[in-house]
Design an enzyme around this catalytic site. Structure first.
Site, PDB file in Angstrom:
ATOM      1  N   LYS A 135      24.715  -4.328  -6.570  1.00 58.10           N
ATOM      2  CA  LYS A 135      25.838  -4.097  -6.715  1.00 58.10           C
ATOM      3  C   LYS A 135      27.278  -3.866  -6.160  1.00 58.10           C
ATOM      4  O   LYS A 135      28.082  -3.737  -6.161  1.00 58.10           O
ATOM      5  CB  LYS A 135      26.109  -3.716  -8.452  1.00 58.10           C
ATOM      6  CG  LYS A 135      25.336  -4.543  -9.807  1.00 58.10           C
ATOM      7  CD  LYS A 135      25.231  -3.475 -10.523  1.00 58.10           C
ATOM      8  CE  LYS A 135      24.708  -3.605 -11.760  1.00 58.10           C
ATOM      9  NZ  LYS A 135      24.444  -3.416 -12.763  1.00 58.10           N
ATOM     10  N   ARG A 189      11.597   3.749   0.837  1.00 59.16           N
ATOM     11  CA  ARG A 189      11.412   2.541   2.036  1.00 59.16           C
ATOM     12  C   ARG A 189      12.799   1.514   2.148  1.00 59.16           C
ATOM     13  O   ARG A 189      13.357   1.233   0.753  1.00 59.16           O
ATOM     14  CB  ARG A 189      10.963   1.791   1.510  1.00 59.16           C
ATOM     15  CG  ARG A 189      10.192   0.447   2.832  1.00 59.16           C
ATOM     16  CD  ARG A 189       8.987  -0.128   2.677  1.00 59.16           C
ATOM     17  NE  ARG A 189       8.300   0.884   3.243  1.00 59.16           N
ATOM     18  CZ  ARG A 189       7.199   0.148   3.393  1.00 59.16           C
ATOM     19  NH1 ARG A 189       7.201  -1.012   3.285  1.00 59.16           N
ATOM     20  NH2 ARG A 189       6.109   1.395   4.279  1.00 59.16           N
ATOM     21  N   ARG A 228       0.630  -0.970   0.364  1.00 63.32           N
ATOM     22  CA  ARG A 228      -0.190   0.137  -0.469  1.00 63.32           C
ATOM     23  C   ARG A 228       1.027   1.147   0.127  1.00 63.32           C
ATOM     24  O   ARG A 228       0.507   1.942  -0.945  1.00 63.32           O
ATOM     25  CB  ARG A 228      -1.084  -0.275   1.210  1.00 63.32           C
ATOM     26  CG  ARG A 228      -0.727   0.108   2.374  1.00 63.32           C
ATOM     27  CD  ARG A 228      -1.099  -0.171   3.179  1.00 63.32           C
ATOM     28  NE  ARG A 228      -0.716  -1.930   2.765  1.00 63.32           N
ATOM     29  CZ  ARG A 228      -1.267  -3.241   3.215  1.00 63.32           C
ATOM     30  NH1 ARG A 228      -2.542  -3.454   2.893  1.00 63.32           N
ATOM     31  NH2 ARG A 228      -0.084  -4.261   2.659  1.00 63.32           N
ATOM     32  N   THR A 229       1.616   1.643   0.724  1.00 60.33           N
ATOM     33  CA  THR A 229       2.484   2.455   0.305  1.00 60.33           C
ATOM     34  C   THR A 229       3.482   2.635  -0.275  1.00 60.33           C
ATOM     35  O   THR A 229       2.543   4.137  -1.217  1.00 60.33           O
ATOM     36  CB  THR A 229       3.858   2.649   1.931  1.00 60.33           C
ATOM     37  OG1 THR A 229       3.360   1.579   2.718  1.00 60.33           O
ATOM     38  CG2 THR A 229       4.632   3.842   2.228  1.00 60.33           C
ATOM     39  N   HIS A 255       7.838   5.664  10.429  1.00 58.57           N
ATOM     40  CA  HIS A 255       7.079   6.155   9.042  1.00 58.57           C
ATOM     41  C   HIS A 255       6.649   7.237   9.084  1.00 58.57           C
ATOM     42  O   HIS A 255       4.832   7.105   9.555  1.00 58.57           O
ATOM     43  CB  HIS A 255       6.037   4.516   9.223  1.00 58.57           C
ATOM     44  CG  HIS A 255       5.753   4.557   8.192  1.00 58.57           C
ATOM     45  ND1 HIS A 255       6.067   5.368   6.912  1.00 58.57           N
ATOM     46  CD2 HIS A 255       5.449   3.208   7.452  1.00 58.57           C
ATOM     47  CE1 HIS A 255       5.076   4.672   5.853  1.00 58.57           C
ATOM     48  NE2 HIS A 255       5.113   2.970   6.147  1.00 58.57           N
TER      49      HIS A 255
HETATM   50  C1  NCD Z   1       3.509  -1.046   8.046  1.00 60.32           C
HETATM   51  C2  NCD Z   1       5.013  -0.662   7.535  1.00 60.32           C
HETATM   52  O1  NCD Z   1       5.740  -0.927   6.880  1.00 60.32           O
HETATM   53  O2  NCD Z   1       5.538  -0.015   8.889  1.00 60.32           O
HETATM   54  N1  NCD Z   1       2.693  -0.823   6.569  1.00 60.32           N
HETATM   55  C3  NCD Z   1       2.394   0.471   5.779  1.00 60.32           C
HETATM   56  O3  NCD Z   1       3.680   1.218   5.829  1.00 60.32           O
HETATM   57  N2  NCD Z   1       1.207   0.720   5.896  1.00 60.32           N
HETATM   58  C4  NCD Z   1       3.435  -1.491   8.947  1.00 60.32           C
HETATM   59  C5  NCD Z   1       3.453  -2.860   8.617  1.00 60.32           C
HETATM   60  O4  NCD Z   1       4.219  -3.666   7.577  1.00 60.32           O
HETATM   61  O5  NCD Z   1       2.813  -3.592   9.805  1.00 60.32           O
END
Ligand code: NCD
Length: 364
Positions: free
Chosen positions: A80, A101, A51-52, A129
């Site tokens: 690499k 990420r 989703r992110t 986050h």
């Molecule tokens: C979360 C994350 O990636 O930290 N998910 C998200 O971004 N909506 C929560 C998780 O992975 O549990």
């Protein structure tokens, strides 16, 4: 140039402004359909995400912009041996803004000190986050009508749950917020959140969800973060610690909102999805609108300005920095692998120094 690495980089006024922009986007989407025409967002996902990443991409498309990037670190030059600094410099030649990420804590900070375009932290290891927090704040505001004078229960993996750390930091700015931290003893909140963000808040720790459920205005459920355990036996022992069922929900307030950053494993029974208090799918949609608001804000701030990286932490003139005298021992910290990166610690008290990248205490 301005990046978003930690939620506390945004003032309360700026968060209010983002909430208002998101509400306006929800009410008048056509007004924003061309707002980012000709702009490119790079999504660099070195760690799995559904989703992110998709919500950043959907956000950019709905603003009329374009997206490029990768969702598998194995297909990037990091495999690499390319450094984070070089990756950030290279991507800045292709994109106007980066959402990143990474499994290493502090990686987005290193990227922002090398990229010449804004960098958004889309999750770094078990650390922070901030854009999930923006989604969480909009959800609480829309569900309850306010962000102050609320009791918020966090339940599950509070140690590795990065969304929990960022949301607590953000809530520490609002009056009358009380925290109830519900977790197995092994998965309690880390020291940098407890002794800094939470130092001015009312909070309690417990292992008993049912006992505290009747007091909560928000219940923030989280999954136990399997991928962050060094010992899978401990994960197996703790993984089913909390399961929210329809029966337990009878104990909760009629207006309580259930949030979850998702993905859900089994910590919320699917039967609860039909309960009007289940806000977690509305939270997913809110995340897209808040990311649209954030992209607009950061691109707006960067407009017409010379493209240059954020100053290095050592060049910011912050007091109490200790450079290259101590070594971070957190195995998940970016300082473990990044070439020639200064080791920088911040002295927070007479006895405690924290790594500026991952915020772990020396020896933690
Ligand atoms: C979360 C994350 O990636 O930290 N998910 C998200 O971004 N909506 C929560 C998780 O992975 O549990």
């Amino acid at each position: 140039m301005r990046s978003l690495i930690d939620i506390l980089e945004l003032s309360v006024a700026e968060i209010d402004e983002l909430l208002a922009t998101a509400e306006d986007i929800i009410a008048n989407p056509e007004k924003y359909a061309d707002a980012c025409r000709g702009k490119k967002l790079a999504t660099l996902f070195f760690e799995p995400s559904t989703r992110t990443r998709l919500s950043f991409e959907a956000a950019m498309y709905e603003l009329g912009g374009n997206v490029l990037g990768f969702s598998d670190a194995g297909t990037s030059s990091a495999s690499k041996g390319e450094s984070m600094a070089d990756t950030a410099k290279v991507i800045s030649c292709y994109a106007d803004i980066i959402a990143m990420r990474h499994h290493q804590e502090g990686a987005p900070l290193v990227a922002s000190c090398n990229a010449t375009v804004p960098v958004i932290n889309a999750g770094d290891g078990g650390h922070n986050h901030p854009t999930q927090t923006l989604a969480d704040l909009l959800t609480i505001k829309r569900e309850l009508g306010r962000l102050d004078h609320i009791t918020v229960g966090f339940c599950g993996d509070l140690k590795y749950g990065r969304t929990v750390h960022s949301l607590i930091s953000a809530l520490s700015r609002y009056a009358g917020v009380k925290l109830v931290l519900i977790s197995p003893k092994e998965l309690g909140i880390p020291g940098y959140v407890k002794y800094e963000a939470m130092s001015n808040m009312e909070w309690e720790e417990t292992t008993d969800l049912e006992a505290k459920l009747p007091e909560l205005d928000v219940l923030y459920m989280t999954r136990i973060q399997r991928e962050r355990f060094s010992d899978l036996d401990t994960y197996e022992r703790l993984k089913d610690s909390y399961i929210l069922t329809a029966d337990k929900m009878k104990l909760a307030k009629e207006k309580m909102a259930i949030l979850h950053p998702l993905p859900r494993v089994n910590e919320i029974s699917v039967k609860i999805d039909a309960d009007p208090r289940a806000a977690y799918f509305r939270q997913v949609l809110n995340a897209k609108y808040m990311r649209m608001a954030l992209i607009l804000k950061l691109l707006g701030a960067a407009k017409g300005k010379e493209r240059r990286p954020e100053p290095l932490p050592t060049a910011r003139g912050d007091e109490g920095l200790i450079v290259n005298e101590l070594k971070c021992q957190n195995t998940r910290c970016i300082t473990q692998t990044e070439q020639e990166l200064d080791q920088v610690f911040r002295r927070v008290s007479d006895t405690v120094c924290r790594c500026i990248y991952c915020e772990k205490k020396l020896g933690e």
